[in-house]
Design a protein around this motif. Structure first.
Motif, PDB file in Angstrom:
ATOM      1  N   LEU A  65       0.838  -1.203   0.000  1.00 30.91           N
ATOM      2  CA  LEU A  65       0.000   0.000   0.000  1.00 30.91           C
ATOM      3  C   LEU A  65       0.869   1.247   0.000  1.00 30.91           C
ATOM      4  O   LEU A  65       0.587   2.209  -0.737  1.00 30.91           O
ATOM      5  N   ARG A  66       1.910   1.254   0.792  1.00 27.21           N
ATOM      6  CA  ARG A  66       2.811   2.405   0.847  1.00 27.21           C
ATOM      7  C   ARG A  66       3.447   2.653  -0.519  1.00 27.21           C
ATOM      8  O   ARG A  66       3.526   3.799  -0.981  1.00 27.21           O
ATOM      9  N   ARG A  67       3.900   1.599  -1.156  1.00 29.50           N
ATOM     10  CA  ARG A  67       4.520   1.757  -2.470  1.00 29.50           C
ATOM     11  C   ARG A  67       3.521   2.290  -3.491  1.00 29.50           C
ATOM     12  O   ARG A  67       3.862   3.138  -4.317  1.00 29.50           O
ATOM     13  N   GLY A  68       2.278   1.795  -3.433  1.00 26.87           N
ATOM     14  CA  GLY A  68       1.265   2.285  -4.360  1.00 26.87           C
ATOM     15  C   GLY A  68       0.946   3.750  -4.141  1.00 26.87           C
ATOM     16  O   GLY A  68       0.810   4.525  -5.110  1.00 26.87           O
ATOM     17  N   ALA A  69       0.829   4.147  -2.883  1.00 24.26           N
ATOM     18  CA  ALA A  69       0.542   5.548  -2.575  1.00 24.26           C
ATOM     19  C   ALA A  69       1.690   6.445  -3.016  1.00 24.26           C
ATOM     20  O   ALA A  69       1.469   7.527  -3.586  1.00 24.26           O
ATOM     21  N   LEU A  81      -0.605   7.400   3.107  1.00 22.12           N
ATOM     22  CA  LEU A  81       0.764   7.395   3.635  1.00 22.12           C
ATOM     23  C   LEU A  81       0.798   7.896   5.061  1.00 22.12           C
ATOM     24  O   LEU A  81       1.500   7.349   5.921  1.00 22.12           O
ATOM     25  N   ASP A  82       0.043   8.944   5.337  1.00 21.60           N
ATOM     26  CA  ASP A  82       0.075   9.511   6.685  1.00 21.60           C
ATOM     27  C   ASP A  82      -0.463   8.523   7.709  1.00 21.60           C
ATOM     28  O   ASP A  82       0.118   8.357   8.787  1.00 21.60           O
ATOM     29  N   ARG A 134       3.746   5.891  -5.415  1.00 25.75           N
ATOM     30  CA  ARG A 134       3.748   5.953  -6.879  1.00 25.75           C
ATOM     31  C   ARG A 134       2.746   6.985  -7.384  1.00 25.75           C
ATOM     32  O   ARG A 134       3.031   7.725  -8.331  1.00 25.75           O
ATOM     33  N   VAL A 135       1.577   7.074  -6.757  1.00 29.58           N
ATOM     34  CA  VAL A 135       0.589   8.084  -7.166  1.00 29.58           C
ATOM     35  C   VAL A 135       1.180   9.484  -7.028  1.00 29.58           C
ATOM     36  O   VAL A 135       1.070  10.320  -7.938  1.00 29.58           O
ATOM     37  N   LEU A 136       1.822   9.763  -5.896  1.00 28.51           N
ATOM     38  CA  LEU A 136       2.368  11.102  -5.667  1.00 28.51           C
ATOM     39  C   LEU A 136       3.542  11.399  -6.601  1.00 28.51           C
ATOM     40  O   LEU A 136       3.699  12.540  -7.063  1.00 28.51           O
ATOM     41  N   ILE A 137       4.338  10.404  -6.890  1.00 28.98           N
ATOM     42  CA  ILE A 137       5.437  10.600  -7.841  1.00 28.98           C
ATOM     43  C   ILE A 137       4.893  10.891  -9.235  1.00 28.98           C
ATOM     44  O   ILE A 137       5.351  11.803  -9.940  1.00 28.98           O
ATOM     45  N   ASP A 138       3.886  10.131  -9.637  1.00 33.55           N
ATOM     46  CA  ASP A 138       3.317  10.300 -10.982  1.00 33.55           C
ATOM     47  C   ASP A 138       2.602  11.636 -11.138  1.00 33.55           C
ATOM     48  O   ASP A 138       2.533  12.185 -12.245  1.00 33.55           O
ATOM     49  N   ASN A 139       2.037  12.164 -10.046  1.00 35.89           N
ATOM     50  CA  ASN A 139       1.284  13.419 -10.114  1.00 35.89           C
ATOM     51  C   ASN A 139       2.136  14.653  -9.794  1.00 35.89           C
ATOM     52  O   ASN A 139       1.619  15.766  -9.753  1.00 35.89           O
ATOM     53  N   HIS A 147      -6.248   7.131  -8.616  1.00 36.76           N
ATOM     54  CA  HIS A 147      -4.902   7.657  -8.378  1.00 36.76           C
ATOM     55  C   HIS A 147      -4.974   9.124  -7.954  1.00 36.76           C
ATOM     56  O   HIS A 147      -4.241   9.970  -8.459  1.00 36.76           O
ATOM     57  N   PHE A 148      -5.883   9.384  -7.028  1.00 35.29           N
ATOM     58  CA  PHE A 148      -6.143  10.744  -6.552  1.00 35.29           C
ATOM     59  C   PHE A 148      -5.117  11.094  -5.478  1.00 35.29           C
ATOM     60  O   PHE A 148      -4.887  10.334  -4.541  1.00 35.29           O
ATOM     61  N   SER A 149      -4.530  12.258  -5.597  1.00 33.77           N
ATOM     62  CA  SER A 149      -3.345  12.568  -4.784  1.00 33.77           C
ATOM     63  C   SER A 149      -3.621  12.633  -3.297  1.00 33.77           C
ATOM     64  O   SER A 149      -2.843  12.112  -2.486  1.00 33.77           O
ATOM     65  N   TRP A 150      -4.713  13.296  -2.868  1.00 30.39           N
ATOM     66  CA  TRP A 150      -4.865  13.401  -1.420  1.00 30.39           C
ATOM     67  C   TRP A 150      -5.236  12.052  -0.800  1.00 30.39           C
ATOM     68  O   TRP A 150      -4.883  11.772   0.350  1.00 30.39           O
TER      69      TRP A 150
END
Length: 451
Positions: free
Chosen positions: A18-22, A439-440, A24-29, A430-433
């Protein structure tokens, strides 16, 4: 609380995935200077999105989290307001509506102190920024102090709050008012319907929506509502974004908006003390705002806070998640906390298919399970309520909500929101917030919200 919250805790391996997926979303955006909420539906920088994003980014890169907030503050106006959109000049104007040539901030907002660049909108969003900045600072205080992060952002955030508490005290009761349904962040909540009835919509042929290119019409605001949004924004622009001169066909005191202002005042007090100055003015202001919030917006019989329509000076008879968000405010009266907790676990907000909190009363006349903020359950409001439960010592409830949040974020591919009746992911993926707050909740110290 729903039995859906009593699932077994995920394994460490599941959390790592889950951490890796989250991440990746922030990196991509990431655009190089800030993070877009979505590459398709929201291709610019949004105000409260960036605050939530920074809260998550601090677990990946404190420096990038700082940059997220400081890039947003680069669009702050001289009157103190932080606009709700900073536009990327590299994108075509038709990438989003209302576009920069609609808002005309550098021209129409010149007298109010709009910057010559970047182009921005003229309205605002909820003031969660100081809380975000304080959490980013605490993630690595040494790095923050070396870079002078708090010294740079504190005066800007103090000016932002001053704007809200002076120019936006439209009701005279000491709370900040919002002048457009987009400002509280819950764009077309049924709470806005009564005051919007007084607004004459702009003709449908006077604007071209871009949101329907990437979102299903059943999920989005209606054309009639959009016409009213356009009319309000147009009138505000024609008044030079002057809060004293604008007609304000729509003006309300929203409990969620003011709750975040209170929480951020407490954060400013902490920042001031860290910088070696007194935090007492912010502490006093937070305490006064809390009293005003309870006095003006608390409905003890309903067990939640209401929106006050300043046009009629009455509380609006609708139950919204905005009325539960004040749980995040510390030092609420015990009876208020008990009422909010009871409502949170009652029939109006206990959804059959999600552990998140519906955006609107499940039994309400205007409930629509997929339409934007008229029923769907959102991850950012769940994060705020989880934090509020911890603030007031309800750690078991908070942990159940946290576990449900994490499970649904992963299952939904970090969706914008979910259908509370089926649990289906809705809105953009893949919504950023959603990724940032995942992650938080994976990484933050659970005691952080109570200190």
């Amino acid at each position: 609380m729903s039995s859906l919250l009593d699932r077994p805790a995920p394994t460490a391996a599941a959390h790592l995935t889950l951490r890796r997926g989250a991440a990746r979303v922030l990196i991509d955006n990431w655009t190089g200077t800030s993070t877009v909420p979505s590459r398709t539906l929201y291709p610019h920088q949004w105000s409260w999105d960036s605050a939530f994003i920074a809260i998550g980014l601090r677990h990946l890169s404190v420096r990038r989290a700082q940059q997220e907030l400081e890039s947003l503050l680069a669009g702050q106006w001289a009157d103190g307001r932080i606009p709700h959109i900073l536009f990327n000049p590299a994108l075509p104007h038709d990438a989003y509506f209302p576009s920069p040539d609609f808002w005309r901030s550098s021209h129409a907002g010149r007298a109010a102190g709009a910057p010559s660049a970047p182009e921005t909108s003229g309205i605002v969003q909820p003031p969660v920024h100081a809380l975000a900045a304080w959490l980013v600072h605490r993630a690595d205080t040494g790095e923050s102090r070396r870079r002078g992060f708090l010294a740079r952002v504190y005066p800007r955030l103090a000016a932002w709050h001053e704007y809200l508490l002076t120019r936006r005290d439209l009701g005279g009761g000491g709370l900040a008012a919002v002048v457009h349904p987009w400002e509280p962040g819950m764009d077309n909540s049924p709470c806005w319907d009564p005051p919007l009835q007084r607004v004459t919509p702009s003709p449908p042929d006077s604007f071209q929506r871009a949101d329907l290119d990437h979102g299903h019409p059943a999920d989005r605001p209606t054309d009639l509502d959009y016409g009213r949004y356009v009319r309000l924004a147009t009138d505000y622009r024609e008044a030079g974004y002057d809060d004293r001169a604008a007609p304000h066909g729509f003006a309300v005191e929203d409990p969620g908006f003011n709750a975040l202002l209170i929480v951020s005042e407490w954060a400013l007090a902490e920042m001031a003390r860290d910088l070696g100055v007194t935090g007492e003015p912010h502490t006093s202001r937070a305490e006064a705002l809390t009293r005003r919030l309870v006095d003006r917006l608390w409905d003890a019989e309903a067990g939640l806070f209401r929106v006050r329509d300043l046009g009629s000076d009455t509380l609006i008879d609708e139950r919204s998640v905005s009325g539960l968000v004040p749980l995040v405010v510390p030092h609420l009266p015990p009876g208020v906390v008990a009422g909010l907790r009871e409502t949170l676990g009652g029939p109006h907000f206990t959804a059959p298919a999600t552990s998140l909190v519906p955006s609107y009363d499940l039994t309400g006349h205007a409930f629509a399970r997929t339409r934007y903020w008229r029923g769907p359950a959102w991850f950012n409001t769940a994060w705020l309520i989880e934090r509020g439960l911890r603030v007031h010592g309800h750690h078991a409830d908070a942990e159940r909500l946290r576990q449900g949040f994490l499970a649904e974020a992963g299952k939904s591919e970090f969706a914008e929101y979910v259908d509370p009746t089926t649990g289906a992911a809705r809105g953009t993926r893949h919504f950023s917030w959603t990724a940032a707050l995942t992650l938080d909740l994976l990484c933050a110290d659970p005691e952080e919200s109570t200190s």
